[in-house]
Design an enzyme around this catalytic site. Structure first.
Site, PDB file in Angstrom:
ATOM      1  N   LYS A 106     -61.822 -32.187  44.438  1.00 27.75           N
ATOM      2  CA  LYS A 106     -62.246 -31.000  43.430  1.00 27.75           C
ATOM      3  C   LYS A 106     -62.212 -31.463  42.090  1.00 27.75           C
ATOM      4  O   LYS A 106     -61.472 -32.582  41.692  1.00 27.75           O
ATOM      5  CB  LYS A 106     -61.175 -30.029  43.745  1.00 27.75           C
ATOM      6  CG  LYS A 106     -61.620 -28.696  43.458  1.00 27.75           C
ATOM      7  CD  LYS A 106     -62.903 -28.255  44.499  1.00 27.75           C
ATOM      8  CE  LYS A 106     -63.628 -26.727  44.143  1.00 27.75           C
ATOM      9  NZ  LYS A 106     -64.457 -26.303  45.021  1.00 27.75           N
TER      10      LYS A 106
ATOM     11  N   ASP B 167     -69.420 -24.995  41.259  1.00 24.35           N
ATOM     12  CA  ASP B 167     -68.371 -24.099  41.693  1.00 24.35           C
ATOM     13  C   ASP B 167     -68.405 -22.965  40.663  1.00 24.35           C
ATOM     14  O   ASP B 167     -69.203 -22.738  40.006  1.00 24.35           O
ATOM     15  CB  ASP B 167     -66.804 -24.835  41.835  1.00 24.35           C
ATOM     16  CG  ASP B 167     -66.027 -23.737  42.517  1.00 24.35           C
ATOM     17  OD1 ASP B 167     -65.742 -24.062  43.789  1.00 24.35           O
ATOM     18  OD2 ASP B 167     -65.026 -23.040  41.817  1.00 24.35           O
TER      19      ASP B 167
END
Length: 450
Positions: free
Chosen positions: A125, A165
């Site tokens: 991430k 995201d």
């Protein structure tokens, strides 16, 4: 002191002030206890100690210039957590609330989510504490280029494949990918979520929302129920929420809420999906403008609602889809949902329910789909985009959606089967965590120390 408690204590010492990360780790460790007792190999090979620490943490400065010539500095992150199953895979989040703890919680969750898909991808991430809201396209482009100037040396089609995201949509992906190509001199599938004319996949934009609904469909079908004809609550007004609402309508359900950071809309006639897309995808306007077109809808400003709750969860419905952000659904929200007849909660966001809320859902025995399982459709379709890029082709939407639906059904089946092994067939948190863990842990053992 228990093994799990000792691991968490050491984690808090080595990674201070990262509460979201501790929360994610504690949930996983609580689920894995029975599996660790059953198979001593995992302790002998130090799998938990190795899983809990990222393989690589990259922290960098992002200096960029605004339209007035002012210089700004943000923090950029990429946490490459685990690559036992394949290249690192996980999104980039641009939001002022991004911290090292948030990125590590998301990356840790991504390990298990990606493993659940059955596809060959590891967990990662990244992101920055940059707020795209109110910034011009030129400012966002300059920020993305500055961010990629540092990140490009750490990624690649078979190394690490970022995606979007919160705060990183097709526009930002375009700027990031364009600069990556400029710096690397390569046209390859290094980023997913790309535009359809330059390597993107049909269905990727819809995938997380669609997958979340497909997972709920599987949970309810297993109980001889369905979404058709039922009222549903959805939080958020971004990409995941919009396409959750779209798929709910397609399956005959009736979504009546959505929300943004400023407040909640409740439309008893059903959310106007096309208007929502217009306001949020095209115009980037606050949700309160919904009332200009539907004055009979109810709008609750966020600041008007009591602390510790969320207006979106206080309406009667049969299924709920938290699709906004982490810890948005509190214990008191869970109580309100259960009191109002909720039978199913499917998490479209990452860890949107607090620990107290999850405990109430499990106690009540409702169908509960944890985020690492229910929102895995996005990363699954990202990997399908990687496949298409590798073959220099583009699949029709029907093929992508068919793959997505099959993947979500398979995640539900395998998670349910694993939970049933331990006598808790409805505990999909345990089932998903152990299913994903087994796949990663076994690969780590077979590949030796790395």
């Amino acid at each position: 002191m228990s093994y799990a408690h000792e691991i968490l204590k050491n984690l808090q010492r080595s990674s201070p002030a990262q509460s979201e990360f501790y929360q994610a780790a504690e949930e996983v460790l609580a689920s894995l206890g029975p599996e660790l007792e059953r198979d001593p190999r995992y302790l002998r090979h130090g799998i938990i100690e190795r899983l809990i620490e990222p393989e690589r943490q990259i922290l960098f400065r992002v200096a960029w210039m605004d339209d007035a010539g002012g210089v700004h500095v943000n923090k950029g992150y990429r946490v490459q957590f685990n690559s036992a199953l394949g290249p690192y895979k996980g999104g980039l989040r641009f939001h002022p609330a991004v911290t090292a703890g948030v990125i590590k919680f998301l990356g840790f969750e991504q390990i298990f989510k990606n493993a659940l898909t059955g596809l060959p991808i590891g967990g990662a991430k990244g992101g920055a504490d940059f707020d795209p809201k109110g910034r011009s396209d030129a400012e966002i482009m300059r920020f993305c280029q500055a961010f990629m100037t540092e990140l490009h040396r750490h990624i690649g089609a078979t190394v690490d494949v970022p995606a979007g995201d919160i705060g990183v949509g097709t526009r930002e992906i375009g700027y990031l990918y364009g600069h990556y190509r400029r710096l690397s001199g390569r046209y390859e599938g290094t980023i997913t979520g790309k535009g359809l004319d330059w390597g993107g996949s049909l269905g990727r934009k819809q995938a997380t929302g669609y997958g979340c609904v497909y997972f709920a469909e599987n949970m309810l079908n297993a109980r001889n129920e369905s979404l058709e004809g039922n009222t549903c609550l959805v939080s958020g007004a971004g990409n995941v929420a919009i396409y959750t609402i779209e798929k709910l309508y397609q399956l005959g359900a009736f979504p009546v809420t959505c929300s943004d950071s400023r407040g909640t809309i409740h439309d008893e006639h059903g959310i106007d999906l096309e208007l929502l897309k217009q306001l949020k995808e095209e115009q980037r306007q606050p949700l309160s403008r919904y009332l200009e077109y539907h004055p009979k809808a109810e709008y609750t400003p966020a600041e008007d609602y009591p602390q510790g709750g969320h207006a979106v969860w206080r309406y009667s419905a049969r299924a709920a889809f938290p699709c906004a952000t982490q810890n948005e659904l509190s214990g008191s929200d869970a109580e309100a949902l259960l009191a109002n007849g909720i039978a199913c909660v499917s998490e479209g966001a990452n860890m949107p329910s607090t620990r107290e809320a999850v405990e109430r859902f499990l106690e009540a025995g409702i169908a509960f789909g944890p985020g690492k399982a229910a929102n895995a459709g996005g990363v699954a379709t990202s990997q399908l985009e990687m496949q298409q890029n590798a073959g220099l082709t583009q699949w029709p939407l029907e093929k992508v959606d068919s793959h997505l639906r099959a993947i979500m059904a398979d995640i539900f089946r395998r998670s349910s089967r694993t939970a049933a092994e331990f006598g808790q067939p409805s505990n999909l948190i345990m089932g998903a965590n152990i299913t994903g863990f087994r796949r990663v842990a076994n690969a780590m053992i077979e590949q030796g120390l790395f």
